[in-house]
Write an enzyme that holds these catalytic residues in place. Structure first.
Site, PDB file in Angstrom:
ATOM      1  N   LYS A 147      30.706  74.125  33.187  1.00 59.04           N
ATOM      2  CA  LYS A 147      30.568  72.736  33.635  1.00 59.04           C
ATOM      3  C   LYS A 147      31.779  71.896  33.214  1.00 59.04           C
ATOM      4  O   LYS A 147      32.404  72.176  32.188  1.00 59.04           O
ATOM      5  CB  LYS A 147      29.243  72.120  33.148  1.00 59.04           C
ATOM      6  N   LYS A 165      33.904  66.447  29.131  1.00 59.19           N
ATOM      7  CA  LYS A 165      34.952  65.521  28.679  1.00 59.19           C
ATOM      8  C   LYS A 165      35.633  66.001  27.413  1.00 59.19           C
ATOM      9  O   LYS A 165      36.701  65.523  27.063  1.00 59.19           O
ATOM     10  CB  LYS A 165      34.429  64.086  28.558  1.00 59.19           C
ATOM     11  N   LYS A 190      27.467  74.621  21.792  1.00 59.67           N
ATOM     12  CA  LYS A 190      28.280  73.802  20.881  1.00 59.67           C
ATOM     13  C   LYS A 190      28.461  74.482  19.538  1.00 59.67           C
ATOM     14  O   LYS A 190      29.489  74.281  18.883  1.00 59.67           O
ATOM     15  CB  LYS A 190      27.673  72.401  20.720  1.00 59.67           C
TER      16      LYS A 190
HETATM   17  P1  ATP Z   1      30.717  66.542  25.824  1.00 61.29           P
HETATM   18  O1  ATP Z   1      31.846  67.256  26.475  1.00 61.29           O
HETATM   19  O2  ATP Z   1      31.090  65.685  24.665  1.00 61.29           O
HETATM   20  O3  ATP Z   1      29.533  67.436  25.550  1.00 61.29           O
HETATM   21  P2  ATP Z   1      29.780  65.717  28.399  1.00 61.29           P
HETATM   22  O4  ATP Z   1      30.932  65.477  29.300  1.00 61.29           O
HETATM   23  O5  ATP Z   1      29.023  66.995  28.564  1.00 61.29           O
HETATM   24  O6  ATP Z   1      30.209  65.512  26.892  1.00 61.29           O
HETATM   25  P3  ATP Z   1      27.544  63.902  27.900  1.00 61.29           P
HETATM   26  O7  ATP Z   1      27.827  62.646  27.189  1.00 61.29           O
HETATM   27  O8  ATP Z   1      26.919  65.011  27.125  1.00 61.29           O
HETATM   28  O9  ATP Z   1      28.846  64.470  28.635  1.00 61.29           O
HETATM   29  O10 ATP Z   1      26.651  63.595  29.197  1.00 61.29           O
HETATM   30  C1  ATP Z   1      26.471  62.327  29.778  1.00 61.29           C
HETATM   31  C2  ATP Z   1      25.761  62.466  31.094  1.00 61.29           C
HETATM   32  O11 ATP Z   1      26.615  63.115  32.036  1.00 61.29           O
HETATM   33  C3  ATP Z   1      24.494  63.336  31.016  1.00 61.29           C
HETATM   34  O12 ATP Z   1      23.511  62.773  31.850  1.00 61.29           O
HETATM   35  C4  ATP Z   1      24.930  64.653  31.548  1.00 61.29           C
HETATM   36  O13 ATP Z   1      23.872  65.387  32.144  1.00 61.29           O
HETATM   37  C5  ATP Z   1      25.954  64.249  32.601  1.00 61.29           C
HETATM   38  N1  ATP Z   1      26.958  65.289  32.801  1.00 61.29           N
HETATM   39  C6  ATP Z   1      27.786  65.780  31.861  1.00 61.29           C
HETATM   40  N2  ATP Z   1      28.599  66.720  32.391  1.00 61.29           N
HETATM   41  C7  ATP Z   1      28.247  66.820  33.702  1.00 61.29           C
HETATM   42  C8  ATP Z   1      28.731  67.619  34.805  1.00 61.29           C
HETATM   43  N3  ATP Z   1      29.721  68.480  34.640  1.00 61.29           N
HETATM   44  N4  ATP Z   1      28.163  67.449  36.004  1.00 61.29           N
HETATM   45  C9  ATP Z   1      27.155  66.558  36.188  1.00 61.29           C
HETATM   46  N5  ATP Z   1      26.660  65.787  35.211  1.00 61.29           N
HETATM   47  C10 ATP Z   1      27.194  65.898  33.973  1.00 61.29           C
END
Ligand code: ATP
Ligand code: LTN
Length: 334
Positions: A200, A203, A118
């Protein structure tokens, strides 16, 4: 006969309201949140304090919080069974986070890969909150004496840090915090971007074709899967170097429950076109009821407000006990 009834284990997890919830969040975390509700005492939160580690536009941020709340109710979180609140409504989170900041080392925070990713992505705003993010996450979990934390694989390192901080604190002051275990699904723990399957699915990715959200229409979902990056071999099999296909197989398996061997057999002699269509259709069917229920919740703001206020009130009382205990042990005057 043994009279004692076994106490239910405590589950805690949270998600940032940083954008529309993706298929990755759903398969990696929320699907487990839903399935754990009957067996455990579940406590879930929208981690809005975490979200401001990346600059947010106020109106958009406000909307993301209500959208995320409605989406997660739509996934099947039942506020009659579980607590589901907004992190900033419960004051103990920020308070314990400050204490834990003083028991977390600079060196261990520097090793967090999410911080490194980040800070590279937001090089103009590498703020102190982004750096100490894991201490706030540890506070979230430790306040509730959680036994288990259902998350995707990317959060494993933060959970390890939480365990280390808890053990360090307990080592100094006796048993204050329960040391939690991560709960990571076998399938769907790491859903990859549809456009770059070495990264990965996230969002906050700028490329909307890289992720599927819970709110995408069936047409959009089909289109995104049809455009998904694959390889030129044209054989549906799980193998090193076939990141795109491996990812689609992982998604298909997480949604249908089919094993990789079964998927390879079912698609023998068929091209990627057929396979992408099958994956898209399976995801459309999985998400259809979620999207329908979302419409119902988002139209009823007062119901949502009632749910998150009630949950926050209970969470405040519950977590205050842990905060007070930690403060007394440190030596604060009461
Ligand atoms: P951002 O893009 O804002 O970092 P994010 O999509 O990575 O957000 P988080 O809010 O950080 O999502 O994560 C929420 C939950 O979803 C956590 O338990 C995280 O491990 C899970 N998660 C996030 N991205 C993935 C993915 N690509 N595959 C599986 N689990 C995920
Ligand atoms: N850091 C998590 C979100 C999060 C969380 C938590 C997850 C904040 N607090 C406590 C589990 C338990 C993420 O997914 N990025």
């Amino acid at each position: 006969m043994e009279q004692q009834t076994e106490k239910k284990k405590i589950v805690f997890s949270a998600i940032q309201p940083s954008g529309t919830i993706t298929l990755g969040n759903y398969l990696g975390a929320i699907k487990n949140w839903v399935s754990m509700q009957d067996e455990f005492n579940c406590i879930y939160a929208l981690a809005d304090l975490h979200t401001i580690t990346v600059r947010q536009e106020p109106a958009k941020f406000r909307k993301n919080v209500t959208d995320a709340y409605a989406s997660i109710l739509a996934c099947g979180i039942d506020p009659e069974k579980s607590l589901f609140f907004i992190q900033s409504h419960v004051t103990t989170h920020a308070q314990l986070a400050w204490l834990l900041n003083c028991y977390t080392q600079f060196g261990e925070l520097s090793r967090m890969t999410q911080f490194k990713d980040k800070s590279a992505k937001h090089a103009d705003n590498v703020n102190a909150g982004l750096f100490t993010y894991p201490a706030l996450m540890a506070a979230d979990i430790l306040l509730y004496q959680a036994d288990m934390v259902p998350v995707g694989a990317d959060q494993k390192q933060h959970l390890e840090l939480t365990r280390n901080v808890a053990e360090r604190f307990n080592g100094l002051y006796g048993n204050v915090f329960k040391v939690p275990e991560p709960f990571i699904p076998k399938n769907g723990a790491r859903v990859m971007s549809l456009q770059d399957p070495t990264r990965k699915m996230s969002k906050s990715d700028e490329n909307v074709n890289s992720f599927v959200t819970l709110m995408d229409s069936p047409e959009v979902i089909m289109k995104k899967f049809k455009r998904a990056v694959t390889d030129s071999e044209a054989v549906v099999r799980y193998a090193e170097g076939k990141d795109g296909i491996n990812n689609l197989m992982g998604i298909y398996s997480a949604v249908t429950g089919l094993s990789f061997e079964q998927i390879e057999k079912d698609f023998e002699g068929r091209g990627y076109g057929d396979f992408k269509t099958a994956v898209g259709e399976a995801v459309v069917e999985e998400l259809r009821p979620v999207r329908e229920r979302y419409e119902k919740y988002i139209a009823d703001k007062s119901y949502m407000q009632e749910c998150y206020k009630k949950s926050a009130e209970i969470a405040q009382k519950f977590s205050q006990r842990t905060l007070d205990k930690a403060m007394k042990k440190i030596g604060f005057v009461f």
